[in-house]
Scaffold this motif. Sequence first.
Motif, mmCIF file in Angstrom:
data_model
loop_
_atom_site.group_PDB
_atom_site.id
_atom_site.type_symbol
_atom_site.label_atom_id
_atom_site.label_comp_id
_atom_site.label_asym_id
_atom_site.label_seq_id
_atom_site.Cartn_x
_atom_site.Cartn_y
_atom_site.Cartn_z
ATOM 1 N N GLY A 25 37.418 24.232 31.486
ATOM 2 C CA GLY A 25 38.010 24.440 30.173
ATOM 3 C C GLY A 25 38.982 25.600 30.140
ATOM 4 O O GLY A 25 39.287 26.221 31.159
ATOM 5 N N CYS A 26 39.485 25.906 28.943
ATOM 6 C CA CYS A 26 40.440 27.000 28.761
ATOM 7 C C CYS A 26 39.682 28.327 28.770
ATOM 8 O O CYS A 26 38.717 28.494 28.022
ATOM 9 C CB CYS A 26 41.161 26.819 27.421
ATOM 10 N N PRO A 27 40.120 29.294 29.583
ATOM 11 C CA PRO A 27 39.374 30.558 29.660
ATOM 12 C C PRO A 27 39.411 31.358 28.357
ATOM 13 O O PRO A 27 38.569 32.224 28.138
ATOM 14 C CB PRO A 27 40.084 31.320 30.791
ATOM 15 N N ARG B 122 37.492 33.115 22.429
ATOM 16 C CA ARG B 122 38.105 34.061 21.480
ATOM 17 C C ARG B 122 39.243 33.430 20.688
ATOM 18 O O ARG B 122 39.905 34.109 19.919
ATOM 19 C CB ARG B 122 38.632 35.272 22.253
ATOM 20 N N CYS B 123 39.485 32.160 20.899
ATOM 21 C CA CYS B 123 40.655 31.525 20.289
ATOM 22 C C CYS B 123 40.297 30.920 18.935
ATOM 23 O O CYS B 123 39.371 30.113 18.837
ATOM 24 C CB CYS B 123 41.200 30.445 21.218
ATOM 25 N N ARG B 124 41.082 31.279 17.912
ATOM 26 C CA ARG B 124 40.817 30.755 16.568
ATOM 27 C C ARG B 124 41.220 29.294 16.423
ATOM 28 O O ARG B 124 40.900 28.648 15.435
ATOM 29 C CB ARG B 124 41.536 31.609 15.522
ATOM 30 N N ARG C 35 38.426 19.687 23.057
ATOM 31 C CA ARG C 35 39.052 19.521 24.372
ATOM 32 C C ARG C 35 39.163 20.841 25.145
ATOM 33 O O ARG C 35 39.191 20.846 26.385
ATOM 34 C CB ARG C 35 40.449 18.925 24.150
ATOM 35 N N CYS C 36 39.238 21.963 24.416
ATOM 36 C CA CYS C 36 39.442 23.260 25.075
ATOM 37 C C CYS C 36 38.279 23.627 25.995
ATOM 38 O O CYS C 36 38.462 24.308 26.997
ATOM 39 C CB CYS C 36 39.649 24.358 24.029
ATOM 40 N N ALA C 37 37.063 23.194 25.623
ATOM 41 C CA ALA C 37 35.896 23.498 26.463
ATOM 42 C C ALA C 37 35.775 22.515 27.626
ATOM 43 O O ALA C 37 35.164 22.819 28.649
ATOM 44 C CB ALA C 37 34.629 23.461 25.622
ATOM 45 N N ARG D 219 50.243 27.598 28.828
ATOM 46 C CA ARG D 219 49.087 26.789 29.225
ATOM 47 C C ARG D 219 48.110 26.734 28.051
ATOM 48 O O ARG D 219 47.235 27.595 27.924
ATOM 49 C CB ARG D 219 48.415 27.478 30.416
ATOM 50 N N CYS D 220 48.316 25.751 27.192
ATOM 51 C CA CYS D 220 47.473 25.622 26.002
ATOM 52 C C CYS D 220 47.534 24.169 25.553
ATOM 53 O O CYS D 220 48.616 23.581 25.497
ATOM 54 C CB CYS D 220 47.986 26.553 24.903
ATOM 55 N N HIS D 221 46.375 23.583 25.201
ATOM 56 C CA HIS D 221 46.349 22.185 24.782
ATOM 57 C C HIS D 221 47.186 21.921 23.541
ATOM 58 O O HIS D 221 47.626 20.802 23.311
ATOM 59 C CB HIS D 221 44.902 21.742 24.510
ATOM 60 N N LEU D 222 47.398 22.960 22.723
ATOM 61 C CA LEU D 222 48.198 22.762 21.511
ATOM 62 C C LEU D 222 49.634 22.383 21.833
ATOM 63 O O LEU D 222 50.355 21.892 20.971
ATOM 64 C CB LEU D 222 48.197 24.044 20.667
HETATM 65 FE FE1 SF4 Z 1 42.908 27.582 24.924
HETATM 66 FE FE2 SF4 Z 1 44.945 26.649 23.503
HETATM 67 FE FE3 SF4 Z 1 42.484 25.659 23.181
HETATM 68 FE FE4 SF4 Z 1 43.071 28.102 22.296
HETATM 69 S S1 SF4 Z 1 43.914 26.170 21.552
HETATM 70 S S2 SF4 Z 1 41.245 27.513 23.431
HETATM 71 S S3 SF4 Z 1 44.470 28.785 23.913
HETATM 72 S S4 SF4 Z 1 43.738 25.519 25.031
#
Ligand code: SF4
Length: 344
Positions: A286-288, A292-294, A299-301, A317-320
């Motif tokens: 997943g995304c490191p 802490r991401c609001r 999918r991020c995990a 590097r972000c799913h958004l």
């Molecule tokens: Fe990571 Fe982007 Fe998901 Fe935030 S939104 S947890 S930065 S992939």
Amino acid sequence: MPSYEAPLVELKRIEKSYAPRTATRSRKVRAVRGVSLSIRRGETLGLVGESGCGKSTVGRIAARLLEPSGGTLHYQGTDITNVRGKTLRRLRQHIQYVFQDPYASLNPRFTIGRLLEEPLKYNRIGNRRERQREVVEMLERIGLDAAYKDRYPHELSGGQRQRVGIVRALMLNPEFVVLDEPVSALDVSVQAQILNLLKSLQDERSLTYLFISHDLNVVHYISDRVAVMYLGSIVEIADVHDLYERPSHPYTQALVSSIPAERGAGKRESVILSGDLPDPAALIGGCPFRTRCRHAFDRCAAEMPDWSEVAEGHAVRCHLWNEEQAGTDVRQTEIFASAGGTGL
Ligand code: SF4
């Protein structure tokens, strides 16, 4: 202005793992996770992130002071990951490292003259008279007169010691210098002097820098491009102006929101980062940044985000930012504008 050519240094999918520190843990700690960076000849690449994110480890690997657990390091197109002996010794003339604490990196029992002469002597360059002349010339170049060669490190101010640390790294006329938090221990007024010295030495000697810092103001001042690192991974990279004007990763947005508005896109809300860096050993897949991401969603995990291009030379590097999610109308500007809070 730097002349951009082919990369001078390339890190390809660099990994660095450490054995667990306690007996109750069995899993290795991945301090660096698949970091790839190209550092172009003549540029300053800033590497920014919180303490403990792995940026100094990347710097030491780039300078061949530390061996990676995986991936390869290239210098002038040649794989130098495993070079040893004479080849490594020759390589060290071209690649140098400046440490954060100049006092710790300068042997207190040696005079400044001896400290500056040592790299030349070790590499059998010149005779004693020539080496002494070079020492005096280099001291004068950093604004210290010849009498300083007989002084000891403790007799110098912090700024003078750091100047000596920088010039010591340049005695062998290197091409690539890793600067690891070189001004963090100095007063703000002295920081400016050192940064200006680094810039003028770069112009004179066509140096290439990897500049590591947690201070976004300092990185903004000296860098041509900036890579943002979080928990062992690079999460965003861009031209310095683009990164500060259009921070696109939620982590970069939080970092940039904490600095004065004139550095960034004018009117800006502050973004709070809650908590400290999580334990890297506890994060698998997943995304490191997800803890802490609001904006984190399911999918991020599950998946590590791949790179998406924000603009030419600007990647995140972000799913958004990938195609499917962009289709749900999540835009960087909206993400940034919606963030609230009072500071980092
Ligand atoms: Fe990571 Fe982007 Fe998901 Fe935030 S939104 S947890 S930065 S992939």
